[in-house]
Enzyme design. Structure first.
Site, mmCIF file in Angstrom:
data_model
loop_
_atom_site.group_PDB
_atom_site.id
_atom_site.type_symbol
_atom_site.label_atom_id
_atom_site.label_comp_id
_atom_site.label_asym_id
_atom_site.label_seq_id
_atom_site.Cartn_x
_atom_site.Cartn_y
_atom_site.Cartn_z
ATOM 1 N N ASN A 95 0.797 -1.223 0.000
ATOM 2 C CA ASN A 95 0.000 0.000 0.000
ATOM 3 C C ASN A 95 0.834 1.279 0.000
ATOM 4 O OD1 ASN A 95 -2.423 1.727 1.012
ATOM 5 N ND2 ASN A 95 -0.915 1.885 2.661
ATOM 6 N N TYR A 162 2.422 9.552 -11.113
ATOM 7 C CA TYR A 162 1.538 8.850 -10.167
ATOM 8 C C TYR A 162 0.531 7.992 -10.940
ATOM 9 C CZ TYR A 162 -1.709 8.340 -6.183
ATOM 10 O OH TYR A 162 -2.515 7.845 -5.185
ATOM 11 N N LYS A 166 0.426 3.874 -10.923
ATOM 12 C CA LYS A 166 -0.734 3.197 -10.334
ATOM 13 C C LYS A 166 -1.492 2.384 -11.380
ATOM 14 C CE LYS A 166 -0.436 4.618 -6.030
ATOM 15 N NZ LYS A 166 -0.292 3.684 -4.917
ATOM 16 N N THR A 197 -6.203 11.515 4.470
ATOM 17 C CA THR A 197 -4.906 11.118 5.029
ATOM 18 C C THR A 197 -3.939 12.274 4.792
ATOM 19 O OG1 THR A 197 -4.083 10.295 2.936
ATOM 20 C CG2 THR A 197 -5.349 8.726 4.272
HETATM 21 N N1 LIG Z 1 -5.228 9.630 0.135
HETATM 22 C C1 LIG Z 1 -5.807 9.495 -1.023
HETATM 23 O O1 LIG Z 1 -6.644 10.347 -1.413
HETATM 24 C C2 LIG Z 1 -5.525 8.281 -1.876
HETATM 25 C C3 LIG Z 1 -6.383 8.012 -2.940
HETATM 26 C C4 LIG Z 1 -6.143 6.907 -3.739
HETATM 27 C C5 LIG Z 1 -5.056 6.091 -3.483
HETATM 28 N N2 LIG Z 1 -4.220 6.372 -2.443
HETATM 29 C C6 LIG Z 1 -3.085 5.479 -2.217
HETATM 30 O O2 LIG Z 1 -3.187 4.936 -0.934
HETATM 31 C C7 LIG Z 1 -1.893 4.578 -0.459
HETATM 32 C C8 LIG Z 1 -1.714 5.102 0.947
HETATM 33 O O3 LIG Z 1 -1.749 6.520 0.876
HETATM 34 P P1 LIG Z 1 -2.233 7.434 2.095
HETATM 35 O O4 LIG Z 1 -3.301 8.294 1.555
HETATM 36 O O5 LIG Z 1 -2.464 6.629 3.282
HETATM 37 O O6 LIG Z 1 -0.942 8.366 2.218
HETATM 38 P P2 LIG Z 1 0.021 8.724 3.441
HETATM 39 O O7 LIG Z 1 -0.766 9.012 4.662
HETATM 40 O O8 LIG Z 1 0.941 9.741 2.888
HETATM 41 O O9 LIG Z 1 0.807 7.351 3.686
HETATM 42 C C9 LIG Z 1 1.711 6.874 2.755
HETATM 43 C C10 LIG Z 1 2.454 5.736 3.391
HETATM 44 O O10 LIG Z 1 3.383 5.197 2.441
HETATM 45 C C11 LIG Z 1 4.650 5.105 3.053
HETATM 46 N N3 LIG Z 1 5.702 5.313 2.086
HETATM 47 C C12 LIG Z 1 5.793 6.279 1.139
HETATM 48 N N4 LIG Z 1 6.925 6.141 0.440
HETATM 49 C C13 LIG Z 1 7.578 5.080 0.974
HETATM 50 C C14 LIG Z 1 8.800 4.464 0.694
HETATM 51 N N5 LIG Z 1 9.598 4.882 -0.301
HETATM 52 N N6 LIG Z 1 9.180 3.394 1.438
HETATM 53 C C15 LIG Z 1 8.398 2.946 2.454
HETATM 54 N N7 LIG Z 1 7.205 3.497 2.756
HETATM 55 C C16 LIG Z 1 6.815 4.555 2.029
HETATM 56 C C17 LIG Z 1 4.667 6.198 4.109
HETATM 57 O O11 LIG Z 1 5.549 5.810 5.141
HETATM 58 P P3 LIG Z 1 6.838 6.654 5.604
HETATM 59 O O12 LIG Z 1 6.480 8.079 5.539
HETATM 60 O O13 LIG Z 1 7.081 6.096 6.979
HETATM 61 O O14 LIG Z 1 7.878 6.240 4.639
HETATM 62 C C18 LIG Z 1 3.234 6.157 4.614
HETATM 63 O O15 LIG Z 1 3.105 5.183 5.620
HETATM 64 C C19 LIG Z 1 -0.899 5.153 -1.464
HETATM 65 O O16 LIG Z 1 -0.426 4.122 -2.307
HETATM 66 C C20 LIG Z 1 -1.735 6.142 -2.239
HETATM 67 O O17 LIG Z 1 -1.240 6.316 -3.548
HETATM 68 C C21 LIG Z 1 -4.432 7.450 -1.629
#
Ligand SMILES: NC(=O)c1ccc[n+]([C@@H]2O[C@H](COP(=O)([O-])OP(=O)(O)OC[C@H]3O[C@@H](n4cnc5c(N)ncnc54)[C@H](OP(=O)(O)O)[C@@H]3O)[C@@H](O)[C@H]2O)c1
Length: 259
Positions: A95, A162, A166, A197
């Protein structure tokens, strides 16, 4: 009975990447409450340690692995942790992800493109490559990859890397599902809509943009991280035993909404 109390993941050893924040943190908590043993992966060891403390305080079993998912080493260490701590691996919620900087294609620095692809797409490949042999040894399991509506049903300006990374997860997942099916390995993609988030808040960084983003969704709001985690729980659970190679949209109708 609430999803968290139904123990639908009882005894399963699961890797959750991106567990230090947002959707991944909500998923680690939900999966743990549903009986799973968690390997929590992220870069921020302080936030992972806080999560670990919470999970253990609630009676859960968990370990953390700090590292960059763009490197194969982090994926291997996460699988090793599942095997050495919990005796094997039953699944993973791959994720972790980043949006990268917003820029039109003609202005996007190639190194930015590389960083987003390395984290979101190559990172998923490394994860799968390390996880599949462990799932095979276990006699099967389930993988879920977090994609998005961006690049699938919506062309969002400024998000080329992005979107491409994806969208690439759909192809990767279909191949994993086809290759793994005979070994009882399922693989699916989860496509969240806008979610509240740190990532979602960074994209919708003014009240006006947030209102605009909410309005794109049929439900006229964005998701709480737990709502996305519940969809991931379904895909990882035996309730989804005949679901593989597909994409589940938990997107509040952003993909079908034109109002
Ligand atoms: N929020 C939205 O609107 C949304 C919509 C559709 C899809 N998504 C997807 O949902 C997933 C989770 O996103 P979120 O919204 O929960 O964002 P978030 O709160 O920014 O969390 C992202 C997570 O990914 C980890 N991460 C990022 N780069 C990394 C790396 N190089 N190595 C290890 N860990 C890494 C971060 O951990 P660290 O900071 O500890 O590295 C954090 O735990 C993502 O794949 C995102 O693309 C989000």
């Amino acid at each position: 009975m609430s999803p968290s109390s139904s123990r639908r993941l009882d005894g399963k050893a699961l890797i959750v990447s991106g567990a230090s924040s947002g959707i991944g943190a909500a998923a680690a908590r939900l999966f743990s409450a549903a009986g799973a043993k968690i390997v929590a992966v992220g870069r921020d060891s302080a936030r992972l340690a806080a999560l670990l403390e919470d999970l253990r305080a609630s009676g859960g079993e968990a370990v953390t692995v700090s590292g960059d998912v763009a490197g194969a080493d982090t994926a291997r260490r996460a699988v090793d942790a599942a095997v050495s701590t919990f005796g094997g691996l039953d699944g993973a919620f791959n994720n972790a992800g980043i949006t990268g900087d917003m820029a039109a294609v003609e202005d996007l620095p190639p190194e930015q493109w590389d960083r987003v692809i390395a984290t979101n797409l190559t990172g998923a490949f490394h994860a799968a490559q390390a996880q599949i042999p462990a799932l095979t040894a276990r006699g099967g399991g389930a993988l879920v990859f977090t994609s998005t509506f961006v690049g699938h049903t919506v062309g969002f300006p400024g998000m080329a890397a992005y979107a491409a990374s994806k969208a690439g997860l759909l192809g990767l997942t279909q191949v994993i599902a086809a290759e793994g099916g005979p070994r009882r390995i399922r693989a699916n993609v989860l496509m969240p809509g806008g979610t509240d988030t740190p990532m979602g808040q960074a994209v919708a960084h003014t009240p006006e943009i947030r209102q605009h983003v909410e309005g794109l969704h049929a439900l006229k709001r964005i998701a709480a991280p737990e709502e996305i985690a519940r969809a991931a729980l379904f895909l990882l659970s035996d309730d989804a035993s005949f679901v593989t190679g597909t994409a589940l949209m938990a997107d509040g109708g952003v993909s079908i909404c034109r109002s």
